[in-house]
Structures are given as structure tokens and as C-alpha cells.
Design a protein around this motif. Structure first.
Motif, PDB file in Angstrom:
ATOM      1  N   CYS A  82      63.523  71.348  59.415  1.00 54.79           N
ATOM      2  CA  CYS A  82      62.443  71.155  58.444  1.00 54.79           C
ATOM      3  C   CYS A  82      61.583  72.414  58.459  1.00 54.79           C
ATOM      4  CB  CYS A  82      61.610  69.935  58.804  1.00 54.79           C
ATOM      5  SG  CYS A  82      62.584  68.433  58.864  1.00 54.79           S
ATOM      6  N   GLY A  83      61.900  73.285  57.545  1.00 54.35           N
ATOM      7  CA  GLY A  83      61.168  74.550  57.437  1.00 54.35           C
ATOM      8  C   GLY A  83      61.640  75.155  56.137  1.00 54.35           C
ATOM      9  N   VAL A  84      61.865  76.461  56.111  1.00 53.84           N
ATOM     10  CA  VAL A  84      62.439  77.064  54.909  1.00 53.84           C
ATOM     11  C   VAL A  84      63.857  77.530  55.200  1.00 53.84           C
ATOM     12  CG1 VAL A  84      60.254  77.597  53.761  1.00 53.84           C
ATOM     13  CG2 VAL A  84      61.219  79.220  55.399  1.00 53.84           C
ATOM     14  N   HIS A  85      64.560  77.933  54.126  1.00 51.85           N
ATOM     15  CA  HIS A  85      66.004  78.151  54.217  1.00 51.85           C
ATOM     16  C   HIS A  85      66.386  79.177  55.280  1.00 51.85           C
ATOM     17  CE1 HIS A  85      69.993  79.558  52.850  1.00 51.85           C
ATOM     18  NE2 HIS A  85      70.171  78.272  52.662  1.00 51.85           N
ATOM     19  N   PHE A  86      65.628  80.310  55.357  1.00 53.55           N
ATOM     20  CA  PHE A  86      66.049  81.346  56.307  1.00 53.55           C
ATOM     21  C   PHE A  86      65.984  80.821  57.749  1.00 53.55           C
ATOM     22  CE2 PHE A  86      61.442  82.338  56.367  1.00 53.55           C
ATOM     23  CZ  PHE A  86      61.217  82.468  57.723  1.00 53.55           C
ATOM     24  N   MET A  87      65.115  79.859  58.010  1.00 54.38           N
ATOM     25  CA  MET A  87      64.986  79.312  59.371  1.00 54.38           C
ATOM     26  C   MET A  87      66.208  78.459  59.707  1.00 54.38           C
ATOM     27  SD  MET A  87      60.979  78.240  59.418  1.00 54.38           S
ATOM     28  CE  MET A  87      59.701  79.490  59.374  1.00 54.38           C
TER      29      MET A  87
END
Ligand code: 13P
Ligand code: SF4
Length: 338
Positions: A82-87
Motif C-alpha cells: 500500500c503505497g505507490v507503484h515504484f515502491m
């Protein structure tokens, strides 16, 4: 000046335009998510900017560095990021054999967008002596072109450990890069990218909130502009904000970063009060990408095991080396960092 008693009533929910999830729906979704987690042998990792209800369910809440470290050592079969795509991509690079899912595939990042791999390769070709230090907020393809990755939590240490004979190229955040240059005294060529959310804080908006709360230390993320950093009492990654606020004798703090951070801080320091730094347009600041994730989408991605992060084995192999270099340097004791 605002009466400090009024600050007691501040909470993250006052600063968001999102509709709250009704309590009964929240309960059902939370129960189902926990059941799915057990069934899948999954781990839920959440960034400090996620909505409160996701943070409260996660197994680990942290900054980019802490989340990468958790992803590197997990024994779960499924990583729910649960974060952004690159993470989520970083978690997949570190765990090619595991299923990595995320609530919304479109949760991007303005820094990642600012730095296409082909353009970076063009710049690198202009100087064979470049040593590329890349902020983790970038695509897997850009990581694959890098010598070492850094996060805001370890960028100073990573640059201090860079080979002294090489010319440093820092991508893609010019504000973080400028701050690291100030901290290390090491000149670097900076990519001209920035975080669209953090550059919304201005000198004027921070001066205004400081006038209202003159005793509150200002804690700012290094993605803020220099005009804002100059006003800050502490500049650090989101995880270091928790440590700073815990150890400081101050009772209230102005926080210049994404508003999700206030929920984490309030949980960690229940007896202290956190005031979101305003922009010129708004009482606080949210990252539209981070806020694409909802409890419903978290539930659905676990129920469907999709969307999944998929990367070619060639990109994974090339992107993993600079991430592992970062994790290794980051784990060194401070005095041996160089
Ligand atoms: P942190 O690593 O400090 O959590 O920062 C991540 C980020 O995206 C900041 O905008
Ligand atoms: Fe990217 Fe900025 Fe959002 Fe962080 S806050 S994910 S840097 S757009």
C-alpha cells in the motif's frame, strides 16, 4: 495567534476531502482483509502517507527505506504493497519469486514521471565518469541504469559512501539532491525533477503557520524547496520525523509533508499535537497518488491477487544490484559509512 487548546481538536480527518468509510463497512472490510491475509500468508506493508484505515490494518507502516528493508526480509508468500507503484516494484525486485500486489496500479509519482529511462541514458552518455545516485522514487528501468539507490532516510550516507573520484549525478529530485549537497559538501549534477506535492509548500505559507504557532518546531521533508527548508528546525525522512517528534521536548509540531503522516505521528505520540503545514491554497497537502489507495481497493486486490507487479527477469537483475548496494551501505555503522 491560534489558541493551543484548539489544536487539540485537529486530526487528519479535518484535512481531507475524502468521504469517511462508514464504520459498519470499515468493520466488514477490515475483517475480510485480515482473513484474506491469513489465507494468502500475506504481509501488508503501508507507507506513512496511506489513509488512516490502511495504516491501522498494516503489518508494517514506514518510510521508503523501512518498507524496502521489510520487503527484503519477509517470509510471506504474498506482499501487499500500500503505497505507490515504484515502491511495490522495489518489493518485487527484491522478491522476484513472490506475488506482489497493490491496490491501484495507477498510483504513480511525479518524480518517477519526470525521469524517463531513455532521457537518463542520454545524459549518462555525456560523461563516462558519472556515478548515478538515484532516489528510490523512479521506475525499475531507471533503477537498472543506476549505480546506487537512495531514499530520503539514507541519501546523505549513500552520497558520503560514493567513490570520491567519480562525478556524481543525482536523479530525479533536485530538492533532495540540493539538500544532500548542502549536508555532504559533495558537488553533484542534479536532474530537474520534483515532487509536485512537496513543492506546494511555500516560504509564505510556512511563515504564516509559524506566526500562528511560534513555539512549534517545523519539521520538513527534504523534497521541500530550499525556501521552505530554510525555515525548518528539522529536515528528515518521514520515519525520522517519528523519532524526532518522540525525542523532542516540544508538545506540538508543524509538519511539512503529506498529511497522512499526521496519523502515524499521532499514533506514535498520542500526548503531542501535530499541525499540518498549509500550502497557499489549502490547510494541508495530500499526494493524489498515495490517496488513490482505499480500503475497498486493498480488499479487492487481495481477493483477486491483482493488480500484480510483473517485471522482466533482465530488469529485475539489473535493478536489484543498486538497491542491494543501498541496503548494504545503509546497514553499515555510521562511522564506517565512507
Ligand atoms: P519517505 O521515504 O521519507 O517516506 O518519502 C517517500 C516519499 O514519497 C516522499 O514524498
Ligand atoms: Fe511521489 Fe511526491 Fe507522492 Fe511522494 S508525495 S509519492 S514524491 S508525488
Amino acid at each position: 495567534m491560534i489558541d493551543l487548546a484548539e489544536v487539540q481538536t485537529f486530526g487528519v480527518d479535518h484535512f481531507t476531502t475524502r468521504k469517511p468509510v462508514p464504520p459498519a463497512r470499515l468493520d466488514t472490510l477490515s475483517r475480510e482483509i485480515l482473513a484474506l491475509k491469513q489465507k494468502l500468508n500475506a504481509v501488508i506493508l503501508a507507507h506513512n502517507y496511506q489513509v488512516a484505515e490502511i495504516q491501522d490494518l498494516a503489518d508494517f507502516v514506514g518510510d521508503s527505506l523501512g518498507l524496502s528493508q521489510q520487503a527484503a526480509k519477509t517470509s510471506a508468500d504474498v506482499i501487499v504493497f500500500c503505497g505507490v507503484h515504484f515502491m511495490a516494484e522495489t518489493a518485487k525486485i527484491l522478491n522476484p519469486g513472490k506475488i506482489v500486489i497493490l491496490p491501484d496500479r495507477d498510483a504513480g509519482c511525479s518524480l518517477e514521471e519526470s525521469c524517463p529511462a531513455a532521457k537518463l541514458a542520454q545524459l549518462q552518455a555525456t560523461n563516462p565518469n558519472f556515478y548515478t545516485v538515484t532516489y528510490i522514487n523512479c521506475s525499475a528501468e531507471v533503477k537498472a541504469l543506476s549505480d546506487v539507490i537512495c531514499t530520503s532516510g539514507n541519501a546523505v550516507k549513500i552520497v558520503q559512501a560514493a567513490p570520491p573520484e567519480r562525478d556524481l549525478l543525482f536523479v530525479p529530485d533536485e530538492n533532495l539532491g540540493a539538500w544532500v549537497m548542502e549536508q555532504t559538501g559533495r558537488p553533484m549534477t542534479l536532474w530537474r525533477g520534483n515532487c509536485y506535492a512537496h513543492v506546494e509548500f511555500t516560504h509564505a505559507s510556512i511563515v504564516r503557520i509559524r506566526q500562528e504557532f511560534p513555539d512549534a518546531p517545523i519539521v520538513a521533508h527534504p523534497e521541500c524547496t530550499k525556501a521552505v527548508r530554510l525555515l525548518a528546525d528539522e529536515i528528515c525522512s518521514t520515519e525520522k520525523m517519528v523519532a524526532f517528534c518522540k525525542s523532542s521536548p516540544a508538545r506540538h509540531f508543524i509538519i511539512a509533508t503529506e498529511a497522512g503522516m499526521l496519523h502515524r505521528l499521532q499514533r506514535e505520540c498520542p500526548d503531542k499535537r501535530f499541525i499540518p503545514a498549509p500550502t497557499d491554497h489549502c490547510k494541508c497537502n495530500e499526494c493524489r497518488f498515495m490517496k488513490m489507495n482505499t480500503l475497498e481497493k486493498l480488499h479487492d486486490c487481495m481477493a483477486n491477487l491483482a493488480p500484480r507487479v510483473e517485471l522482466s527477469s533482465e530488469i529485475i537483475a539489473r535493478a536489484r544490484a543498486p538497491i542491494q548496494r543501498m541496503l548494504e551501505i545503509s546497514a553499515r555503522p555510521v562511522e564506517n559509512a565512507g
